[in-house]
Scaffold this motif. Sequence first.
Motif, mmCIF file in Angstrom:
data_model
loop_
_atom_site.group_PDB
_atom_site.id
_atom_site.type_symbol
_atom_site.label_atom_id
_atom_site.label_comp_id
_atom_site.label_asym_id
_atom_site.label_seq_id
_atom_site.Cartn_x
_atom_site.Cartn_y
_atom_site.Cartn_z
ATOM 1 N N ALA A 1 0.814 -1.214 0.000
ATOM 2 C CA ALA A 1 0.000 0.000 0.000
ATOM 3 C C ALA A 1 0.850 1.267 0.000
ATOM 4 C CB ALA A 1 -0.918 -0.013 1.223
ATOM 5 N N MET A 2 2.163 1.099 0.116
ATOM 6 C CA MET A 2 3.021 2.286 0.173
ATOM 7 C C MET A 2 3.088 2.970 -1.189
ATOM 8 S SD MET A 2 6.124 0.849 2.568
ATOM 9 C CE MET A 2 7.254 2.230 2.473
ATOM 10 N N PRO A 3 2.981 4.269 -1.199
ATOM 11 C CA PRO A 3 3.056 4.990 -2.467
ATOM 12 C C PRO A 3 4.439 4.792 -3.106
ATOM 13 C CG PRO A 3 2.999 6.524 -0.593
ATOM 14 C CD PRO A 3 2.760 5.170 -0.043
ATOM 15 N N GLN A 4 5.451 4.870 -2.247
ATOM 16 C CA GLN A 4 6.800 4.671 -2.758
ATOM 17 C C GLN A 4 7.329 3.396 -2.120
ATOM 18 O OE1 GLN A 4 9.400 8.005 -1.915
ATOM 19 N NE2 GLN A 4 10.720 7.340 -3.589
ATOM 20 N N LYS A 5 7.389 2.341 -2.869
ATOM 21 C CA LYS A 5 7.741 1.040 -2.279
ATOM 22 C C LYS A 5 9.240 0.897 -2.059
ATOM 23 C CE LYS A 5 3.647 -1.040 -4.110
ATOM 24 N NZ LYS A 5 3.206 0.367 -4.281
ATOM 25 N N PRO A 6 9.608 0.084 -1.091
ATOM 26 C CA PRO A 6 11.036 -0.179 -0.861
ATOM 27 C C PRO A 6 11.558 -1.158 -1.920
ATOM 28 C CG PRO A 6 9.715 -1.507 0.628
ATOM 29 C CD PRO A 6 8.752 -0.643 -0.140
ATOM 30 N N ASP A 7 12.872 -1.182 -2.093
ATOM 31 C CA ASP A 7 13.439 -2.192 -3.000
ATOM 32 C C ASP A 7 14.335 -3.152 -2.216
ATOM 33 O OD1 ASP A 7 15.438 -0.459 -2.387
ATOM 34 O OD2 ASP A 7 15.944 0.072 -4.456
ATOM 35 N N GLY A 8 14.338 -2.982 -0.889
ATOM 36 C CA GLY A 8 15.073 -3.890 -0.017
ATOM 37 C C GLY A 8 14.376 -3.918 1.326
ATOM 38 N N ILE A 9 14.324 -5.095 1.952
ATOM 39 C CA ILE A 9 13.664 -5.190 3.249
ATOM 40 C C ILE A 9 14.545 -5.987 4.190
ATOM 41 C CG2 ILE A 9 11.554 -5.877 4.457
ATOM 42 C CD1 ILE A 9 10.200 -6.090 1.735
ATOM 43 N N PHE A 10 14.839 -5.374 5.313
ATOM 44 C CA PHE A 10 15.627 -6.075 6.329
ATOM 45 C C PHE A 10 14.695 -6.303 7.515
ATOM 46 C CE2 PHE A 10 18.725 -4.905 9.998
ATOM 47 C CZ PHE A 10 18.726 -6.217 10.444
ATOM 48 N N VAL A 11 14.374 -7.567 7.759
ATOM 49 C CA VAL A 11 13.441 -7.918 8.831
ATOM 50 C C VAL A 11 14.236 -8.480 10.003
ATOM 51 C CG1 VAL A 11 11.335 -9.180 9.382
ATOM 52 C CG2 VAL A 11 11.836 -8.576 7.006
ATOM 53 N N ALA A 12 13.834 -8.140 11.220
ATOM 54 C CA ALA A 12 14.624 -8.528 12.384
ATOM 55 C C ALA A 12 14.469 -9.978 12.812
ATOM 56 C CB ALA A 12 14.350 -7.583 13.549
ATOM 57 N N ASN A 13 13.619 -10.745 12.155
ATOM 58 C CA ASN A 13 13.675 -12.193 12.359
ATOM 59 C C ASN A 13 13.195 -12.950 11.124
ATOM 60 O OD1 ASN A 13 11.015 -13.259 12.496
ATOM 61 N ND2 ASN A 13 10.897 -13.057 14.694
#
Lengths: 340, 340
Positions: A238-250
């Motif tokens: 739903a983000m208008p400007q999407k990320p191109d990398g995601i770092f999740v803490a688990n």
Amino acid sequence: MAKEITIYDIAKELSVSAATVSRALQDHRAINANTKRRVITKAEEMGYRSNQFASNLRRRKTNTLGVIVPRLNSHFVSTALAAMEKIASDAGYNIIISQSMESGAKEIMNAKTMFENRVDGLIVSLAYDTDSFEHFEKFAGKGIPVIFFDRVFDGGDIASIVIDNFRNACDITKHLAEQGCRRIMHITGNLKRNVYSERFNGYKQALAEAGLPWTNDLLLETDLSEKAGADAAEKIMAMPQKPDGIFVANDICAATCMHVLQQNGFLIPNDMAVAGFNNDPVSRIAEPNITTINYPAHQMGELAATYMINHLTGAASIHTTNKIILKSELLIRASSLRKK
Amino acid sequence: MAKEITIYDIAKELSVSAATVSRALQDHRAINANTKRRVITKAEEMGYRSNQFASNLRRRKTNTLGVIVPRLNSHFVSTALAAMEKIASDAGYNIIISQSMESGAKEIMNAKTMFENRVDGLIVSLAYDTDSFEHFEKFAGKGIPVIFFDRVFDGGDIASIVIDNFRNACDITKHLAEQGCRRIMHITGNLKRNVYSERFNGYKQALAEAGLPWTNDLLLETDLSEKAGADAAEKIMAMPQKPDGIFVANDICAATCMHVLQQNGFLIPNDMAVAGFNNDPVSRIAEPNITTINYPAHQMGELAATYMINHLTGAASIHTTNKIILKSELLIRASSLRKK
DNA sequence: CTGAAAGCGCTAACAG
DNA sequence: CTGTTAGCGCTTTCAG
């Protein structure tokens, strides 16, 4: 119910004193080998079982370690516990375990129970919202050692076993940047806890070093559950400007997040590169395999217990070493590795 | 180290008897509200902590449940334990946990420790190679309730909580047959244990019903670990006549097996349909998602603890209900669902 | 090498 | 409503 046999009963049968029976049972060296044999045989024959309470009461020592963890059913925690239990049990210690359910209030109650049960030592990984040290101070006051692992208090000179969360997060983020990510999002847990705040700081530091701007919308604070991962994916879409990398803490949260994104047509790692944390089995099974940090859960549990027991037996003091930082490392896998 | 405060110290300070202090601390109803308040305040002020041992010794009761499991670090076990701990803790019971490490010999030692620590009740899931009941008989002899869950003894009238492994295996196998599988392989654990032998029997029964022949080479006995899955895949690829369906007795092993097969070019489910068991998180994350049996780990733990505590408090006897079979169900997912 | 004796801290009859 | 009393079963000086 049959009457319990005591050392007095054995003593009477054998016409020796209770003291002798007690000593024989403990394999005391000042007891005649023959007497020992007789006592042990008789004890077995009469169905004797020692009463640990009476013994504990008298010796003022319980041979029990208390362990408080946020929850039992996480791969990291159960692996660490398994290791602790093994070390403790080999050294003749029992373990009593309780879970704070991520609640500071419950943790306080758990600590009280451990205190009244006179554990010889306490090993703790903090709940999400613990912010007072008070309930552990009582232990220190009585000379009962307390060791923290993984989720610890910031700073101070409290014995703790951790990994370098800051550096690991830095490494992961840097790696994502090197893969060409320009908008790297971070999904994490409660920032009150060291493990998450340090990872957040490491992440920001790496962004800064890579010359990438950080904005508020790149941070998502969740409970890191399986479901939180799916929810996060919805939010991302739903983000208008999407990320191109995601770092999740688990990893578990990373896996479900990635899965939902894939189902909605996003290609991993090309549309979005994903990285997790912990090296949970799911990170090796998800497709693509998830880039993560190899978290030495087993070693951490082993070390916490060994360290505690060494302190208790006087082999080495807890007070000379305050903080142990275990080695952990970045495992680069397909979820973040873009073809050049 | 500061001297421990006892009820006598409080009694002296307040010029009342130790008995009164003891009663006040337990909120005994025959104590004046005012006296109670004074005692409690003074206790706090003096840093008093009750001594559970003395109390246990005197009351001949420990408020502690012992739990012996094969290993802590499995999703099923840690989930069940988490549920038990919660129930027990809410009812004022502590839990002491030990793992048999799948060894019958270790299990015997664990049982002995639990016995000497005078647990009020014991909850057990058996090791791979336990084949004697002896070490649990002592408990029965002293009137200490023992409840088994998941891995239980065959037959007999021993309190146990299980699922219908036979029927579940039957369902899974039948489903694979319905998807067109003609050579269905079964990868399982130690067939000594009820859970695996029953699954094996259910599997064979379903084959027979579907008119499919069974041959020795369709059975693979392993330790069901992550690694065992990969090894199994290698073995499968070396088989002259390969299976077209694989029913694995747990999800983690199924996931790695499937993964290695995929890496070697096999298409799941079309070349080989795969099914697991347990509904472990990995089954929902592996791609394709793995068909499995929803194993109510949480419920099982909850029930075991509730059942035990009800027995201990006299609310309901363990002896009236011998075996509880929990509902579990087939979850059909993409790993076994072939397009028509 | 063995025994006597004291006490760890608490609880629960019993008696007021 | 409160106190007295007698242990729970074991360990450990100290004294033989």
